[in-house]
Design an enzyme around this catalytic site. Structure first.
Site, PDB file in Angstrom:
ATOM      1  N   GLY A   1       0.795  -1.235   0.000  1.00  0.00           N
ATOM      2  CA  GLY A   1       0.000   0.000   0.000  1.00  0.00           C
ATOM      3  C   GLY A   1       0.819   1.272   0.000  1.00  0.00           C
TER       4      GLY A   1
ATOM      5  N   THR B   1      14.242  -6.632  -3.408  1.00  0.00           N
ATOM      6  CA  THR B   1      15.376  -7.136  -4.184  1.00  0.00           C
ATOM      7  C   THR B   1      16.190  -8.119  -3.354  1.00  0.00           C
ATOM      8  OG1 THR B   1      15.515  -5.028  -5.344  1.00  0.00           O
ATOM      9  CG2 THR B   1      17.479  -6.434  -5.432  1.00  0.00           C
TER      10      THR B   1
ATOM     11  N   PRO C   1      20.889   9.061   0.438  1.00  0.00           N
ATOM     12  CA  PRO C   1      21.755   9.678  -0.571  1.00  0.00           C
ATOM     13  C   PRO C   1      22.704   8.676  -1.220  1.00  0.00           C
ATOM     14  CG  PRO C   1      21.551  11.147   1.295  1.00  0.00           C
ATOM     15  CD  PRO C   1      20.841   9.872   1.673  1.00  0.00           C
TER      16      PRO C   1
ATOM     17  N   GLU D   1      22.188   5.422  -1.527  1.00  0.00           N
ATOM     18  CA  GLU D   1      21.376   4.531  -2.362  1.00  0.00           C
ATOM     19  C   GLU D   1      21.076   5.218  -3.701  1.00  0.00           C
ATOM     20  OE1 GLU D   1      17.958   2.882  -0.397  1.00  0.00           O
ATOM     21  OE2 GLU D   1      17.118   2.095  -2.265  1.00  0.00           O
ATOM     22  N   ARG D   2      20.807   6.510  -3.636  1.00  0.00           N
ATOM     23  CA  ARG D   2      20.478   7.250  -4.869  1.00  0.00           C
ATOM     24  C   ARG D   2      21.713   7.425  -5.740  1.00  0.00           C
ATOM     25  NH1 ARG D   2      16.028  10.377  -1.326  1.00  0.00           N
ATOM     26  NH2 ARG D   2      14.527   8.702  -1.673  1.00  0.00           N
TER      27      ARG D   2
ATOM     28  N   LEU E   1      18.855   3.458 -33.168  1.00  0.00           N
ATOM     29  CA  LEU E   1      19.921   3.325 -34.171  1.00  0.00           C
ATOM     30  C   LEU E   1      20.206   1.858 -34.514  1.00  0.00           C
ATOM     31  CD1 LEU E   1      22.312   6.189 -33.002  1.00  0.00           C
ATOM     32  CD2 LEU E   1      20.914   6.134 -35.092  1.00  0.00           C
TER      33      LEU E   1
ATOM     34  N   GLY F   1      17.795  -0.122 -35.098  1.00  0.00           N
ATOM     35  CA  GLY F   1      16.669  -0.546 -35.931  1.00  0.00           C
ATOM     36  C   GLY F   1      15.979  -1.759 -35.314  1.00  0.00           C
TER      37      GLY F   1
HETATM   38  C1  LIG Z   1      12.703  -3.790  -9.426  1.00  0.00           C
HETATM   39  C2  LIG Z   1      12.403  -3.111  -8.135  1.00  0.00           C
HETATM   40  C3  LIG Z   1      13.185  -3.379  -7.016  1.00  0.00           C
HETATM   41  C4  LIG Z   1      12.897  -2.788  -5.783  1.00  0.00           C
HETATM   42  N1  LIG Z   1      13.631  -3.129  -4.671  1.00  0.00           N
HETATM   43  C5  LIG Z   1      13.228  -2.696  -3.448  1.00  0.00           C
HETATM   44  C6  LIG Z   1      13.860  -3.171  -2.254  1.00  0.00           C
HETATM   45  O1  LIG Z   1      14.809  -3.957  -2.296  1.00  0.00           O
HETATM   46  N2  LIG Z   1      13.370  -2.755  -1.051  1.00  0.00           N
HETATM   47  C7  LIG Z   1      12.329  -1.883  -0.953  1.00  0.00           C
HETATM   48  O2  LIG Z   1      11.943  -1.555   0.159  1.00  0.00           O
HETATM   49  N3  LIG Z   1      11.714  -1.402  -2.070  1.00  0.00           N
HETATM   50  C8  LIG Z   1      12.127  -1.792  -3.302  1.00  0.00           C
HETATM   51  N4  LIG Z   1      11.495  -1.328  -4.436  1.00  0.00           N
HETATM   52  C9  LIG Z   1      10.375  -0.409  -4.299  1.00  0.00           C
HETATM   53  C10 LIG Z   1      10.629   1.002  -4.832  1.00  0.00           C
HETATM   54  O3  LIG Z   1      11.502   1.700  -4.012  1.00  0.00           O
HETATM   55  C11 LIG Z   1       9.248   1.659  -4.979  1.00  0.00           C
HETATM   56  O4  LIG Z   1       8.599   1.010  -6.062  1.00  0.00           O
HETATM   57  C12 LIG Z   1       9.345   3.154  -5.227  1.00  0.00           C
HETATM   58  O5  LIG Z   1       9.824   3.819  -4.094  1.00  0.00           O
HETATM   59  C13 LIG Z   1       7.981   3.750  -5.617  1.00  0.00           C
HETATM   60  O6  LIG Z   1       6.986   3.370  -4.712  1.00  0.00           O
HETATM   61  P1  LIG Z   1       5.620   2.725  -5.276  1.00  0.00           P
HETATM   62  O7  LIG Z   1       5.975   1.648  -6.209  1.00  0.00           O
HETATM   63  O8  LIG Z   1       4.760   2.390  -4.103  1.00  0.00           O
HETATM   64  O9  LIG Z   1       4.941   3.883  -6.110  1.00  0.00           O
HETATM   65  P2  LIG Z   1       3.922   4.988  -5.548  1.00  0.00           P
HETATM   66  O10 LIG Z   1       4.473   5.620  -4.332  1.00  0.00           O
HETATM   67  O11 LIG Z   1       2.559   4.380  -5.470  1.00  0.00           O
HETATM   68  O12 LIG Z   1       3.952   6.036  -6.733  1.00  0.00           O
HETATM   69  C14 LIG Z   1       3.094   5.978  -7.874  1.00  0.00           C
HETATM   70  C15 LIG Z   1       3.316   7.249  -8.706  1.00  0.00           C
HETATM   71  O13 LIG Z   1       2.973   8.392  -7.915  1.00  0.00           O
HETATM   72  C16 LIG Z   1       4.054   9.300  -7.938  1.00  0.00           C
HETATM   73  N5  LIG Z   1       4.137  10.030  -6.668  1.00  0.00           N
HETATM   74  C17 LIG Z   1       4.188   9.515  -5.410  1.00  0.00           C
HETATM   75  N6  LIG Z   1       4.292  10.494  -4.510  1.00  0.00           N
HETATM   76  C18 LIG Z   1       4.314  11.666  -5.208  1.00  0.00           C
HETATM   77  C19 LIG Z   1       4.401  13.043  -4.843  1.00  0.00           C
HETATM   78  N7  LIG Z   1       4.514  13.412  -3.565  1.00  0.00           N
HETATM   79  N8  LIG Z   1       4.377  13.962  -5.830  1.00  0.00           N
HETATM   80  C20 LIG Z   1       4.275  13.604  -7.129  1.00  0.00           C
HETATM   81  N9  LIG Z   1       4.188  12.309  -7.540  1.00  0.00           N
HETATM   82  C21 LIG Z   1       4.211  11.366  -6.591  1.00  0.00           C
HETATM   83  C22 LIG Z   1       5.293   8.437  -8.123  1.00  0.00           C
HETATM   84  O14 LIG Z   1       6.382   9.204  -8.595  1.00  0.00           O
HETATM   85  C23 LIG Z   1       4.776   7.437  -9.130  1.00  0.00           C
HETATM   86  O15 LIG Z   1       4.857   7.989 -10.421  1.00  0.00           O
HETATM   87  C24 LIG Z   1      11.801  -1.882  -5.695  1.00  0.00           C
HETATM   88  C25 LIG Z   1      11.037  -1.589  -6.825  1.00  0.00           C
HETATM   89  C26 LIG Z   1      11.311  -2.191  -8.027  1.00  0.00           C
HETATM   90  C27 LIG Z   1      10.440  -1.887  -9.201  1.00  0.00           C
END
Ligand SMILES: Cc1cc2nc3c(=O)[nH]c(=O)nc-3n(C[C@H](O)[C@H](O)[C@H](O)COP(=O)(O)OP(=O)(O)OC[C@H]3O[C@@H](n4cnc5c(N)ncnc54)[C@H](O)[C@@H]3O)c2cc1C
Length: 382
Positions: A130, A159, A243, A245-246, A340, A342
């Site tokens: 959620g 992951t 930071p 992680e990013r 590129l 194709g």
């Molecule tokens: C391949 C993969 C590996 C992952 N690995 C891990 C892991 O190891 N551990 C872990 O804990 N998580 C993991 N994640 C989860 C990942 O960090 C989340 O998917 C990500 O943070 C987005 O959360 P959500 O999917 O719930 O999207 P949501 O929060 O539901 O977002 C849906 C959309 O709303 C937008 N949105 C949300 N809030 C705002 C806002 N304030 N303003 C504008 N737009 C907004 C988002 O940008 C997005 O476009 C993984 C995800 C993937 C796909």
């Protein structure tokens, strides 16, 4: 453009990493992609070579070099070889910092040696079905009962969850109506604890070698001795570690964009259309030139931020800026490169198709591009 963030020690480490990736990863990569995961043994091989424990203190079997540039080199080398080591990257770039920063003396003795050798595999579980972007909104609970916490809840998109021996779970241990960020706690859940279940392995469009799973916790009794740091302080810990992680995503994105460009330059020189190499068209030259320019800009930004991170000065908004820009450059580059190629670019037998599907998630995980913009905007006072 010249890069000068690495020392001869990093370059020696690069040679070791390159050799390992060329010999042990590249030939096996297609089989791992089919299996949907990397085998455990590969972590032990990486551990034996000292590639997992650079930041771990020497007394526990590491190299005692907490220098993020070693992590960056490992990633650059993987991308150069057109592979990704997603689970390895999560282990050493994302999860290890929590252990290094917050483990107490007893936990260090218990876990650090296995983390250095690759015998203990880890995952971090923040995201829930959620809630993802809104970390303070998580619903998993950790209720103190004597020397234990009783953990309940569900996590998703985790992951490396399938092979993990230790999962760092973020759960709510108390509620403060005036502060949603207070009351989150980090608990290390061990594989096999009663009530801890690894659920579905999720089928993804890319990043096939890293497993992504659902986890559930049903009255799991986690000893207080497995808590990382202070009760209720986890939101601050996440803020401290995000930071890096990013940056990890950003460094991988720039390196992947560069690798895509290199592969494309080779391809367009060979491929002919209308009796002439695709490279001879002005459009191709302009595309390659534009991509190269963007990559150099992203590289300069990332390199600067890597040094700031190593100095312990990288701010959250600056990490967000680098992740936002690097992942968008990666997306644009890989898409233009695929064009590129194709029709062959659309075929999975050409690596550019895999890079395209792998790249998509970089703008989503570790905080979406939109969340990066929210963080940056806040730093601008708006
Ligand atoms: C391949 C993969 C590996 C992952 N690995 C891990 C892991 O190891 N551990 C872990 O804990 N998580 C993991 N994640 C989860 C990942 O960090 C989340 O998917 C990500 O943070 C987005 O959360 P959500 O999917 O719930 O999207 P949501 O929060 O539901 O977002 C849906 C959309 O709303 C937008 N949105 C949300 N809030 C705002 C806002 N304030 N303003 C504008 N737009 C907004 C988002 O940008 C997005 O476009 C993984 C995800 C993937 C796909």
């Amino acid at each position: 453009m010249r890069r000068d963030i690495y020392t001869p020690d990093h370059e020696a480490f690069r040679r070791l990493a390159r050799d390992f990736i060329d010999k042990e990863v590249v030939p096996n990569y297609p089989a791992w992609e089919k299996a949907g995961q990397m085998p455990r043994e590969i972590f032990e091989r990486l551990g034996a070579l000292g590639l997992l424990g650079t930041a771990i203190p020497e007394e526990f079997g590491g190299a005692g070099l907490p220098d993020y540039r070693y992590n960056a080199v490992l990633q650059e080398e993987a991308q150069r070889a057109l592979v990704t080591l997603g689970t390895v990257r999560t282990q050493i770039d994302v999860i290890l910092p929590y252990f290094l920063e917050y483990a107490n003396a007893e936990q260090r003795q218990r876990w650090f040696p296995g983390l250095a050798t690759g015998q203990l595999l880890t995952a971090v579980a923040m995201t829930e079905p959620g809630t993802g972007s809104d970390l303070a909104g998580m619903r998993s609970t950790a209720v103190r009962d004597g020397d234990e916490y009783i953990l309940n809840g569900a996590k998703t998109f985790i992951t490396g969850g399938l092979l993990a021996d230790l999962v760092v779970v973020v759960a709510r241990s108390s509620t403060d109506p005036d502060n949603r960020r207070a009351g989150l706690t980090l608990l290390v859940v061990e594989d096999g604890m009663p009530g801890f279940d690894k659920g579905r392995v999720l089928e993804k469009m890319g990043c096939k070698v890293q497993d992504t799973v659902e986890l559930s916790f049903d009255n799991v009794r986690v000893p207080v001795a497995n808590r990382l740091g202070e009760e209720g302080a986890a939101f601050g810990y996440l803020g401290h570690n995000l930071p890096q992680e990013r940056m990890t995503v950003a460094v991988g994105s720039v390196a992947q964009a560069r690798a895509a460009l290199t592969a494309t330059i080779e391809y367009v020189k060979e491929r002919k259309a209308f009796g002439t190499p695709v490279a001879s068209f002005q459009n191709t030259k302009f595309e390659l030139a534009a991509m190269s320019t963007e990559i150099e800009a992203a590289q300069a930004m990332a390199d600067n931020a890597v040094l700031e991170l190593v100095d312990g000065r990288l701010s959250g908004p600056d990490a967000a800026r680098v992740k936002l820009f690097a992942t968008e450059v990666q997306a644009r580059t890989v898409d233009r490169c695929l064009q590129l190629f194709g029709g062959y670019g659309y075929m999975m037998e050409y690596p550019i198709a895999r890079l395209y599907t792998d790249a998509r998630v970089a703008r989503i995980y570790a905080g979406t591009s939109e969340v990066m913009k929210v963080i940056i905007a806040k730093s601008l006072g708006v």
